[in-house]
Design a protein around this motif. Structure first.
Motif, mmCIF file in Angstrom:
data_model
loop_
_atom_site.group_PDB
_atom_site.id
_atom_site.type_symbol
_atom_site.label_atom_id
_atom_site.label_comp_id
_atom_site.label_asym_id
_atom_site.label_seq_id
_atom_site.Cartn_x
_atom_site.Cartn_y
_atom_site.Cartn_z
ATOM 1 N N ALA A 1 -6.868 -16.973 -51.082
ATOM 2 C CA ALA A 1 -5.710 -17.741 -50.622
ATOM 3 C C ALA A 1 -4.482 -16.839 -50.536
ATOM 4 O O ALA A 1 -3.704 -16.905 -49.586
ATOM 5 C CB ALA A 1 -5.456 -18.920 -51.554
ATOM 6 N N ALA A 2 -4.299 -15.986 -51.542
ATOM 7 C CA ALA A 2 -3.167 -15.052 -51.525
ATOM 8 C C ALA A 2 -3.285 -14.068 -50.370
ATOM 9 O O ALA A 2 -2.298 -13.753 -49.694
ATOM 10 C CB ALA A 2 -3.096 -14.308 -52.856
ATOM 11 N N ARG A 3 -4.496 -13.569 -50.131
ATOM 12 C CA ARG A 3 -4.699 -12.613 -49.028
ATOM 13 C C ARG A 3 -4.341 -13.251 -47.687
ATOM 14 O O ARG A 3 -3.700 -12.623 -46.846
ATOM 15 C CB ARG A 3 -6.150 -12.147 -49.015
ATOM 16 N N ARG A 4 -4.756 -14.502 -47.492
ATOM 17 C CA ARG A 4 -4.472 -15.172 -46.237
ATOM 18 C C ARG A 4 -2.978 -15.417 -46.043
ATOM 19 O O ARG A 4 -2.474 -15.376 -44.919
ATOM 20 C CB ARG A 4 -5.218 -16.504 -46.190
ATOM 21 N N LEU A 5 -2.273 -15.681 -47.132
ATOM 22 C CA LEU A 5 -0.840 -15.973 -47.026
ATOM 23 C C LEU A 5 -0.012 -14.725 -46.740
ATOM 24 O O LEU A 5 1.059 -14.806 -46.140
ATOM 25 C CB LEU A 5 -0.349 -16.630 -48.315
ATOM 26 N N GLY A 6 -0.507 -13.560 -47.191
ATOM 27 C CA GLY A 6 0.281 -12.341 -47.008
ATOM 28 C C GLY A 6 1.397 -12.249 -48.018
ATOM 29 O O GLY A 6 1.259 -12.658 -49.170
ATOM 30 N N PRO A 7 2.575 -11.737 -47.632
ATOM 31 C CA PRO A 7 3.660 -11.539 -48.592
ATOM 32 C C PRO A 7 4.563 -12.759 -48.746
ATOM 33 O O PRO A 7 4.585 -13.666 -47.905
ATOM 34 C CB PRO A 7 4.443 -10.366 -47.982
ATOM 35 N N ALA A 8 5.281 -12.763 -49.867
ATOM 36 C CA ALA A 8 6.423 -13.661 -50.084
ATOM 37 C C ALA A 8 6.068 -15.141 -50.041
ATOM 38 O O ALA A 8 6.754 -15.928 -49.423
ATOM 39 C CB ALA A 8 7.538 -13.345 -49.085
ATOM 40 N N PHE A 9 4.999 -15.527 -50.726
ATOM 41 C CA PHE A 9 4.673 -16.935 -50.855
ATOM 42 C C PHE A 9 5.052 -17.428 -52.252
ATOM 43 O O PHE A 9 5.340 -16.628 -53.146
ATOM 44 C CB PHE A 9 3.180 -17.184 -50.599
ATOM 45 N N ILE A 10 5.040 -18.730 -52.433
ATOM 46 C CA ILE A 10 5.256 -19.318 -53.752
ATOM 47 C C ILE A 10 3.998 -20.080 -54.140
ATOM 48 O O ILE A 10 3.079 -20.269 -53.336
ATOM 49 C CB ILE A 10 6.490 -20.237 -53.783
ATOM 50 N N ALA A 11 3.969 -20.547 -55.386
ATOM 51 C CA ALA A 11 2.752 -21.169 -55.902
ATOM 52 C C ALA A 11 2.353 -22.402 -55.111
ATOM 53 O O ALA A 11 1.157 -22.663 -54.911
ATOM 54 C CB ALA A 11 2.944 -21.505 -57.380
#
Length: 486
Positions: free
Chosen positions: A462-472
């Motif tokens: 999920a983090a990989r798909r979002l890329g940078p600068a996401f929140i929980a």
């Protein structure tokens, strides 16, 4: 070159034993070195695009691999220079140097001259088994050459790291490589920090050690292996919310964290989410809310076939939190213990976990999910290999320990360990641990094997798909797409 997902991880001693078994089975040291050098040469030939190559060779068999690679590259028309740190010391390395042909230069000094620099650098100076720091001049010369290269490839391991712990042996930052070619098997240094971040992309070169069937993608619960893409259970045509799994999250002082955990469980595939939190809490969609009491917990789970309990996100650390933790453990359902609840655990809880660990019953499992600070609070200071630290902790407490971080290690009480690959640095934001706790609660009944591995993989994906600068909250929402892809 082979991808490394789901592959076994061997320490330096285990690697030597594997090589000894291969030799006892009829292979020779010369054959293993030829296979290693040929694999390196093929990778360099494919990636270098015809550019000149500088091969740095050490005095041991890692240097011998470099001489073999240089010889094969020359035979294929690649312009190759070879620089030796010292004369080869083993018989096979001496023979490899003699067969290499062409001039062998002295190892460049630091600072570098312009003529020392090459667009492609292959580091075959030191590989598996190094336990001492490089001489400063040597380390700085390698650093300079790698920094100036367009393509840098480490043979087996970047020179200057500890094979079993991943520690940097020199006092200053070592260079980051474009690619590391693990020979025969992965080593802990390929997956543990800080060395993992120096390796760049890691690929495996098969040298014929007979490890092909160990740690295959559907065996990612094998001892000491990397985590592979999980295999999850799709709902059957007659599925209902309870058959898919009910995740109960017990909230406390900060109910928003618990709400995030239960939302994540639902998006990761749970069929029913129940949040124990004070009235007025902002509720995720499709989640049932109740006020807490031990009796309410017992009533909620009675007769339900698949129930996982998550406790810790936003729990607090007062007497009320201790009572909730005791009730969660006493309900004898799988329990994920995270966050504040980790600080409340005592040896009396560990005794219960150890007793459950002897029962072959998936409804008795316990999972602890500490980050480094929580791990230290629970188990004390540790040094050396994070894999060994997690393994010792799991054996001590009788629970599966998910030792979180950029190199998350999952250890079971039976000694089996798995390591995640390439955690996103953007996961270092508040609430992402709460998300993981919820995902693990959902994975308890959707993973064919390795619930913790499946949860860690989904979280990282999920983090990989979002890329940078996401929140929980973004991470929780992305889980629906990740779960759908599985």
């Amino acid at each position: 070159m082979t991808p490394i997902e789901g592959r076994p991880i061997l320490t330096a001693a285990q690697m030597r034993a594997a090589e000894d078994r291969a030799i006892a089975g009829g292979a020779s040291v010369e054959t293993l070195m030829e296979r290693a050098g040929a694999g390196v040469a093929e990778a360099v030939r494919r990636l270098a695009g015809g550019a000149p190559v500088l091969v740095l060779c050490g005095p041991g068999n890692n240097g011998g691999d470099g001489y073999v690679a240089a010889r094969i590259l020359r035979e294929n028309g690649v312009a190759v220079r070879v620089a030796a740190l010292a004369e080869p010391k083993t018989a096979v390395a001496i023979a490899a140097r003699e067969a290499c042909g062409g001039a062998v230069e002295a190892f460049p000094d630091a600072p570098l001259e312009q003529d020392d620099i090459s667009p492609v650098v292959v580091d075959a100076v030191f590989g598996t088994g190094l336990s001492r720091a490089l001489a400063d001049d040597t380390a700085r010369a390698i650093d300079g050459l790698v920094q100036c290269a367009h393509l840098s490839i480490a043979v087996d391991l970047p020179s200057g790291v500890n094979t079993d712990t991943g520690a940097e042996l020199n006092p200053f930052q070592l260079p980051e490589y474009s690619l590391t070619l693990a020979l025969g098997a992965l080593k802990p240094a390929h997956v543990l920090q800080p060395s993992a971040s120096l390796c760049g992309a890691v690929r495996l070169i098969d040298i014929g050690l007979g490890l092909e069937d160990i740690g295959s993608p559907r065996e990612n619960v094998s001892p000491d292996a990397t985590i592979a893409r999980p295999w999850l259970i799709a709902p059957l045509v007659n599925a209902h919310k309870y058959s898919r799994g009910m995740v109960v999250v017990i909230g406390g002082a900060m109910p928003g964290a618990a709400a995030l955990a239960v939302q994540s469980a639902m998006r990761a595939g749970a069929g029913y989410g129940l949040l124990f939190a004070a009235p007025g809490t902002d509720m995720p969609h499709a989640v049932v809310q109740r006020e807490w009491s031990p009796e309410a917990l017992s009533a909620a789970i009675r007769g339900k076939p698949k129930v996982g309990v998550v406790i810790g996100p936003g729990l607090g650390r007062n007497d009320d939190a201790v009572a909730k933790l005791d009730a969660a453990i006493a309900c004898e359902r799988p329990v994920v213990i995270d966050g504040d609840a980790l600080h409340l655990l005592e040896e009396r809880h560990f005794a219960i976990f150890r007793q459950r660990a002897t029962i072959e019953d998936r409804d008795q499992r316990v999972f602890l999910t500490p980050h480094a600070g929580e791990f230290k609070a629970l188990f004390g200071d540790w040094s050396g290999s994070k894999i060994e630290a997690a393994r010792a902790a799991a054996r001590r407490c009788g629970a599966t320990v998910v030792f979180k971080g950029p190199d998350t290690v999952i250890a079971r009480p039976n000694g089996h360990t798995n390591v995640a690959l390439g955690g996103s640095p953007w996961l270092s934001t508040a609430g992402t641990g709460d998300v993981l706790a919820g995902v693990l609660g959902a994975a308890l009944f959707s993973a064919h094997f390795g619930a913790a591995e499946a949860a860690v993989w989904m979280h990282a994906e999920a983090a990989r798909r979002l890329g940078p600068a996401f929140i929980a909250d973004d991470l929780a929402r992305e889980l629906s797409a990740v779960r759908a892809s599985l």
